[in-house]
Design an enzyme around this catalytic site. Structure first.
Site, PDB file in Angstrom:
ATOM      1  N   LYS A  79       0.844  -1.379  -0.068  1.00 28.39           N
ATOM      2  CA  LYS A  79      -0.130  -0.056   0.021  1.00 28.39           C
ATOM      3  C   LYS A  79       0.923   1.132   0.094  1.00 28.39           C
ATOM      4  CE  LYS A  79      -2.001   2.609   3.056  1.00 28.39           C
ATOM      5  NZ  LYS A  79      -1.794   3.935   2.418  1.00 28.39           N
TER       6      LYS A  79
ATOM      7  N   GLY B 141       7.034   4.715   8.547  1.00 21.88           N
ATOM      8  CA  GLY B 141       6.127   5.888   8.771  1.00 21.88           C
ATOM      9  C   GLY B 141       6.406   6.275   9.958  1.00 21.88           C
ATOM     10  N   SER B 142       5.192   7.134  10.671  1.00 25.35           N
ATOM     11  CA  SER B 142       5.601   7.690  11.962  1.00 25.35           C
ATOM     12  C   SER B 142       5.229   6.720  12.965  1.00 25.35           C
ATOM     13  CB  SER B 142       4.053   8.684  11.915  1.00 25.35           C
ATOM     14  OG  SER B 142       2.960   8.069  12.183  1.00 25.35           O
ATOM     15  N   THR B 143       6.077   7.352  14.049  1.00 29.83           N
ATOM     16  CA  THR B 143       5.886   6.137  15.241  1.00 29.83           C
ATOM     17  C   THR B 143       4.577   6.004  15.993  1.00 29.83           C
ATOM     18  OG1 THR B 143       8.237   6.958  16.014  1.00 29.83           O
ATOM     19  CG2 THR B 143       6.786   6.272  17.736  1.00 29.83           C
TER      20      THR B 143
ATOM     21  N   GLY C  94       3.113   3.582  13.597  1.00 34.76           N
ATOM     22  CA  GLY C  94       3.764   2.159  13.975  1.00 34.76           C
ATOM     23  C   GLY C  94       3.369   1.567  15.231  1.00 34.76           C
TER      24      GLY C  94
ATOM     25  N   GLU D 229       9.980   0.589  10.641  1.00 35.28           N
ATOM     26  CA  GLU D 229      10.921   2.016  10.554  1.00 35.28           C
ATOM     27  C   GLU D 229      10.221   3.140  10.760  1.00 35.28           C
ATOM     28  OE1 GLU D 229      13.224   4.367   9.462  1.00 35.28           O
ATOM     29  OE2 GLU D 229      13.688   3.969   7.368  1.00 35.28           O
TER      30      GLU D 229
ATOM     31  N   CYS E  30      13.598  10.536   7.241  1.00 39.30           N
ATOM     32  CA  CYS E  30      13.406  10.014   8.539  1.00 39.30           C
ATOM     33  C   CYS E  30      14.835  10.177   9.284  1.00 39.30           C
ATOM     34  CB  CYS E  30      12.698   8.632   8.848  1.00 39.30           C
ATOM     35  SG  CYS E  30      13.136   7.416   7.600  1.00 39.30           S
TER      36      CYS E  30
ATOM     37  N   GLU F 207       9.503  14.672  16.270  1.00 37.49           N
ATOM     38  CA  GLU F 207       9.956  14.834  14.798  1.00 37.49           C
ATOM     39  C   GLU F 207       9.054  15.872  14.009  1.00 37.49           C
ATOM     40  OE1 GLU F 207       8.825  11.493  12.175  1.00 37.49           O
ATOM     41  OE2 GLU F 207      11.178  11.494  11.585  1.00 37.49           O
TER      42      GLU F 207
HETATM   43  P1  ADP Z   1       2.150  10.399   7.884  1.00 36.41           P
HETATM   44  O1  ADP Z   1       1.503  10.839   9.349  1.00 36.41           O
HETATM   45  O2  ADP Z   1       3.319  11.098   7.893  1.00 36.41           O
HETATM   46  O3  ADP Z   1       1.410  10.419   6.830  1.00 36.41           O
HETATM   47  P2  ADP Z   1       1.928   7.705   8.414  1.00 36.41           P
HETATM   48  O4  ADP Z   1       2.626   6.863   9.285  1.00 36.41           O
HETATM   49  O5  ADP Z   1       0.378   8.086   9.229  1.00 36.41           O
HETATM   50  O6  ADP Z   1       2.583   8.958   8.338  1.00 36.41           O
HETATM   51  O7  ADP Z   1       1.645   7.233   7.294  1.00 36.41           O
HETATM   52  C1  ADP Z   1       2.656   6.086   6.527  1.00 36.41           C
HETATM   53  C2  ADP Z   1       1.776   5.183   5.872  1.00 36.41           C
HETATM   54  O8  ADP Z   1       0.921   4.315   6.892  1.00 36.41           O
HETATM   55  C3  ADP Z   1       0.727   5.604   4.661  1.00 36.41           C
HETATM   56  O9  ADP Z   1       0.942   4.735   3.771  1.00 36.41           O
HETATM   57  C4  ADP Z   1      -0.538   5.394   5.527  1.00 36.41           C
HETATM   58  O10 ADP Z   1      -1.658   5.392   4.593  1.00 36.41           O
HETATM   59  C5  ADP Z   1      -0.235   4.375   6.379  1.00 36.41           C
HETATM   60  N1  ADP Z   1      -1.197   4.463   7.594  1.00 36.41           N
HETATM   61  C6  ADP Z   1      -1.791   5.169   8.226  1.00 36.41           C
HETATM   62  N2  ADP Z   1      -2.547   4.996   9.496  1.00 36.41           N
HETATM   63  C7  ADP Z   1      -2.374   3.546   9.375  1.00 36.41           C
HETATM   64  C8  ADP Z   1      -3.210   2.566  10.021  1.00 36.41           C
HETATM   65  N3  ADP Z   1      -3.936   2.828  11.007  1.00 36.41           N
HETATM   66  N4  ADP Z   1      -3.091   1.075   9.693  1.00 36.41           N
HETATM   67  C9  ADP Z   1      -2.062   0.942   8.595  1.00 36.41           C
HETATM   68  N5  ADP Z   1      -1.374   1.662   7.780  1.00 36.41           N
HETATM   69  C10 ADP Z   1      -1.804   3.157   8.000  1.00 36.41           C
END
Ligand code: ADP
Length: 500
Positions: A196, A249-251, A254, A271, A305, A402
């Site tokens: 995705k 992605g974000s903590t 994660g 990561e 990151c 961050e």
């Molecule tokens: P940002 O806040 O910088 O957009 P995210 O960590 O939310 O960073 O996004 C990184 C990825 O994680 C994107 O592909 C986003 O669609 C996906 N994502 C966001 N929320 C969820 C979730 N609850 N479960 C799975 N994937 C997610």
């Protein structure tokens, strides 16, 4: 090139691609989503909508996971999915990326707002290099034989087997390279993928799916489901047919994923965010350090990151280093990402721009000394000039969170005590990377073990290599990507004992 001039052929292709109808890529076919939900594709340089993405949901994720499972069982039945074949196809995909490099770079620049020169120099060649690096691992992943001590005669060995279907969730900052870095080790290890991309920047990954089709990866081995995180992403994390989630992605996200993945005991590689310190000692080569720090925190508008976002500098060299940094920042050309001379494009979205700006405003309220910054009069697009925040409290939000923008927070120190310096560097919940600038080997080697970070670089500008594992200590995640560890993360280890 300004937006008024005639676009280049590659730019025209990218614009046309953005505007076309997009679908999910499942089982080597383009499949329309069942719901009417759609995600606007916004050009961050203008704020204009340039296309629409389908928002895949649980139904499409189910189909994609089924396709991936079928692909793996069919590979098992036919025995045709050999390492050499996986390697060949990864190389073919890298070649296909190179053959379409100009268009892919424009697409990445258009969608993310990154300067076209960077997309050409880093993102596109980086994606091809990642595929080739991991192609070399297929056929080199293996177990060990072990001599047993228990009574009897034994043949005992370990096998590394593909973990199965993997769900991969990618962020918006390096979409094409991010997708390549996830797909390649999984395919090298013999897994099948449902990936995705981020909802803000899915275009280059969808174009990559076309190339995956062109080079002839077996149907279902790689499936791409664009969609929203809490919908498509969450469905992938919950799906019982997915054996592993690899997330960048974000903590905060994660953490959600880790909790959700526990229900089905999925393997996870995370990561996550960073707030990486760069520590500059009085004996450092200040010109080189300034160039490297500016590159680290301002490249891609700080949306990296591992960016060096906290500068810890010895008092003796703080002033000359800040002067150098300011001069580099002032000289950086901010503007239309489509212009080959542009060094700094806009941030990825209005939302993100508001978030980054709020950090700087909060720092101003807290009496931080703000150097540079602002939108430099750009009326359209999400622009933000390089910003340095000096004299800001260690516990302030700008110093602790961050920001993910072109914002460098500065702390000065006045000690030679490495323990004290390390304590400053480690004063964060993150632990992704740390950078040291000194000419003294004793200082460097003394400090390296004290730093709580997954990557440490000394006197290094860049130095990213797919051969080096990357990942975080503390809340920067767990597991590693890249290198041997990054490939083995897509395997299960099986112990086999045979009595004779
Ligand atoms: P940002 O806040 O910088 O957009 P995210 O960590 O939310 O960073 O996004 C990184 C990825 O994680 C994107 O592909 C986003 O669609 C996906 N994502 C966001 N929320 C969820 C979730 N609850 N479960 C799975 N994937 C997610």
């Amino acid at each position: 090139m300004s937006q008024q001039q005639t676009p280049s052929p590659a730019r025209t292709l990218a614009l046309r691609y953005a505007a076309q109808e997009h679908k999910t890529f499942i089982n080597d076919e383009w499949v329309a989503v069942r719901t009417a939900s759609a995600i606007p594709i916004i050009n961050p340089a203008s704020g204009e909508q340039i296309g629409t993405l389908p928002a895949a949901g649980a139904a499409e994720v189910d189909m994609a996971v089924d396709a991936a499972q079928q692909a793996l069982s069919s590979a098992e039945r036919t025995g045709a999915w050999k390492p050499a074949e996986r390697s060949r196809l990864l190389w073919a995909l890298a070649d296909a990326i190179e053959a379409n490099a100009a268009e892919l770079a424009e697409l990445e620049s258009l969608d993310v707002g990154k300067p076209i020169a960077n997309a050409r120099m880093v993102d596109v060649p980086g994606a091809a290099a990642a595929l080739r690096y991991f192609a070399g691992w297929a056929g080199k992943i293996g177990g060990e034989t072990t001599e047993l001590s228990v009574p009897g005669r034994w043949h005992a060995y370990t096998r590394r087997e593909p973990v199965g279907v993997v769900g991969q969730i990618v962020p918006w900052n390096y979409p094409l390279m991010g997708a390549a870095c996830k797909i390649a080790p999984a395919i090298a290890a013999g897994c099948a993928v449902v990936l995705k991309p981020a909802e803000q920047t899915s275009l280059s990954t969808l174009r990559l799916a076309e190339l995956i089709h062109e080079v002839g990866l077996p149907p279902g081995m790689v499936n791409i489901v664009p969609g929203l995180g809490p919908e498509a992403g969450a469905a992938l994390v919950r799906h019982p047919g997915v054996a592993k989630i690899s997330f960048t992605g974000s903590t905060a996200t994660g953490r959600t994923i880790l909790v959700e993945a526990a229900a089905t005991m999925k393997r996870v590689t995370l990561e996550l965010g960073g707030k990486s310190p760069v520590i500059v000692f009085p004996d450092a080569d200040l010109d080189a350090a300034a160039r490297a720090i500016a590159m680290s925190i301002f490249f891609n508008s700080g949306q990296t990151c591992s960016a060096a976002s906290r500068l810890l500098v010895h008092n003796a060299v703080a002033q000359p280093l800040l002067e150098r940094l300011q001069s580099i920042a002032d000289g950086m050309q901010m503007g239309d990402p489509a212009d080959a001379a542009t060094q700094l494009g806009p941030l990825v979205s209005a939302e993100h721009h508001a978030r980054v700006t709020a950090f700087v405003e909060a720092a101003r309220q807290e009496n931080g000394r703000i150097i540079g910054g602002g939108d430099k009069g750009f009326e359209r697009g999400y622009y933000m000039a390089p910003t340095i925040i000096d004299e800001i409290a260690l516990d302030s939000s700008a110093m602790q969170q961050e920001i993910f923008g072109p914002v460098l927070c500065v702390t000065r120190f006045d000690t030679a005590d490495l323990q004290a310096i390390a304590a400053l560097a480690n004063d964060t919940r993150y632990g992704l990377a740390a950078y040291i600038w000194t000419r003294d080997l004793g200082t460097a080697h003394g400090l390296i073990p004290l730093l709580k970070a997954g990557t440490v670089r000394v006197n290094a500008l860049g130095g990213n290599d797919f051969g080096m594992p990357s990942g975080g200590f503390k809340q920067s995640g767990f597991g590693r990507e890249n290198g041997r560890a990054g490939v083995e993360a897509y395997t299960e280890l099986k112990s086999v004992t045979l009595g004779y």
